[in-house]
Design a protein around this motif. Sequence first.
Motif, mmCIF file in Angstrom:
data_model
loop_
_atom_site.group_PDB
_atom_site.id
_atom_site.type_symbol
_atom_site.label_atom_id
_atom_site.label_comp_id
_atom_site.label_asym_id
_atom_site.label_seq_id
_atom_site.Cartn_x
_atom_site.Cartn_y
_atom_site.Cartn_z
ATOM 1 N N ALA A 273 0.825 -1.208 0.000
ATOM 2 C CA ALA A 273 0.000 0.000 0.000
ATOM 3 C C ALA A 273 0.862 1.262 0.000
ATOM 4 N N PHE A 274 1.939 1.243 0.777
ATOM 5 C CA PHE A 274 2.812 2.417 0.834
ATOM 6 C C PHE A 274 3.521 2.614 -0.502
ATOM 7 N N ARG A 275 3.868 1.517 -1.156
ATOM 8 C CA ARG A 275 4.505 1.612 -2.470
ATOM 9 C C ARG A 275 3.563 2.272 -3.474
ATOM 10 N N ASP A 276 2.272 1.913 -3.407
ATOM 11 C CA ASP A 276 1.295 2.529 -4.296
ATOM 12 C C ASP A 276 1.158 4.024 -4.020
ATOM 13 N N ALA A 277 1.148 4.400 -2.735
ATOM 14 C CA ALA A 277 1.039 5.812 -2.379
ATOM 15 C C ALA A 277 2.258 6.595 -2.852
ATOM 16 N N CYS A 278 3.429 5.978 -2.751
ATOM 17 C CA CYS A 278 4.656 6.629 -3.214
ATOM 18 C C CYS A 278 4.649 6.799 -4.728
ATOM 19 N N ARG A 279 4.172 5.773 -5.412
ATOM 20 C CA ARG A 279 4.120 5.845 -6.872
ATOM 21 C C ARG A 279 3.201 6.989 -7.311
ATOM 22 N N ALA A 280 2.083 7.154 -6.605
ATOM 23 C CA ALA A 280 1.152 8.240 -6.938
ATOM 24 C C ALA A 280 1.782 9.604 -6.692
ATOM 25 N N ALA A 281 2.723 9.672 -5.729
ATOM 26 C CA ALA A 281 3.388 10.942 -5.412
ATOM 27 C C ALA A 281 4.656 11.149 -6.226
ATOM 28 N N GLY A 282 5.068 10.122 -6.981
ATOM 29 C CA GLY A 282 6.267 10.249 -7.803
ATOM 30 C C GLY A 282 7.565 10.175 -7.030
ATOM 31 N N VAL A 283 7.570 9.381 -5.939
ATOM 32 C CA VAL A 283 8.778 9.260 -5.110
ATOM 33 C C VAL A 283 9.138 7.784 -4.967
ATOM 34 N N PRO A 284 10.377 7.462 -4.529
ATOM 35 C CA PRO A 284 10.773 6.061 -4.349
ATOM 36 C C PRO A 284 9.845 5.335 -3.381
ATOM 37 N N GLY A 285 9.395 4.157 -3.780
ATOM 38 C CA GLY A 285 8.401 3.434 -2.985
ATOM 39 C C GLY A 285 8.980 2.488 -1.978
ATOM 40 N N SER A 286 9.633 2.971 -0.942
ATOM 41 C CA SER A 286 10.252 2.090 0.042
ATOM 42 C C SER A 286 10.139 2.685 1.437
ATOM 43 N N ALA A 287 9.515 1.914 2.344
ATOM 44 C CA ALA A 287 9.459 2.351 3.734
ATOM 45 C C ALA A 287 10.853 2.434 4.328
ATOM 46 N N HIS A 288 11.751 1.554 3.864
ATOM 47 C CA HIS A 288 13.115 1.568 4.392
ATOM 48 C C HIS A 288 13.851 2.832 3.958
ATOM 49 N N GLY A 289 13.499 3.342 2.777
ATOM 50 C CA GLY A 289 14.112 4.597 2.338
ATOM 51 C C GLY A 289 13.751 5.753 3.258
ATOM 52 N N VAL A 290 12.512 5.727 3.807
ATOM 53 C CA VAL A 290 12.100 6.757 4.759
ATOM 54 C C VAL A 290 12.877 6.600 6.066
ATOM 55 N N ARG A 291 13.088 5.371 6.476
ATOM 56 C CA ARG A 291 13.868 5.119 7.704
ATOM 57 C C ARG A 291 15.285 5.664 7.549
#
Length: 363
Positions: A273-291
């Motif tokens: 789900a977070f990957r989909d939200a990131c894709r919609a925002a045009g950013v890398p889709g990784s929770a680990h990237g946020v960490r």
Amino acid sequence: MIDAMPRPRPPHLHRELTRHGRAVWYVRVGKGPRIRLHAEFGSPDFELEYQAAVSGKPRAQQGPSAGTLGWLVARYRETSVWAGLSAATRKQRDNILLHVLASAGREPIARISTEVIIAGRERRSNTPDQARHFLDTMRGLFRWAFKAKLVRSDPTAGVENPPRKKGDGFIPWTEEHVAMYQRRWPIGTHQRVWLDVLLYSGLRRGDAVRYGRQHVHNGIGRIKTEKSGFTVTAVVPMLPILAETLVAGPCGDLTFIVGERGRPFTKEGFGNAFRDACRAAGVPGSAHGVRKIAATTAANNGATTSQLKALFGWTSDSMPTIYTKNADRERLGREAGHMLANDERTSIPAPKHPVRARGRKRK
């Protein structure tokens, strides 16, 4: 003399050599199909397989034969060593062992040599992370087996991990990525809660999906981390900026992060789900990237190695040291920048020849 003579081969039993020089055994009655026998020649299990193949009756289903790799894995899964692994690690290693046993589960343990382990690593060489996880799984199995005296030696000893690919692994977020995501998902959306919990707690996604009001007391969040087997507690202050997002919600009763229907996520479901939200925002889709950006921000703000360990639930110094070293390099570079200047230099170099001919000045 009679006892010394070789025994005749049982009827319908045939021996062949593979291209690797290994003997394999088959049963074929008349012109019927060939039935391969997998147990070790001469063992009781081999005799049972042979009798079943000759009679045409399927052998009753039972567990793996003693002394095989499948048997060793079954014993390993009964131990406290296996139970002590985190649920996520057990799931990952179960999947790896499933593939290993499909191809080699009936092999005698003695045949699992260092060369076999290296060959398994090399088959996964195109994906170094998979090769590394394979080695970690086999090391765990054979280190336990060696200590339990079920094998004479550890075939994984001395086998090196494949080199890591150059780069930082998961793409770390930047401040620009955060701003892009926030513009797409403003406060008051599920997706904004997802980001802010990750960004201002620094939790892994497996812990973030469990994090809720019950973990926060007097403005301090405390949650035992999944990766440590729930033995290490991450201490996470509730920052005002996160509290503001949580007040706006939407959140669940027991977890801050929920889906569109208000239900908690599994770790895997949230990742998707977070990957989909990131894709919609045009950013890398990784929770680990946020960490990663959370750890970078804390280190840049002066957090020490010990403070990072408390915040992010790390148990060793290796990971937080990466962030503190990078932060120190950035800070020291900025502080040392003025040292590149030389006050004794002039902006315009002196001419090599006189600019005026010698003699009397003109009036």
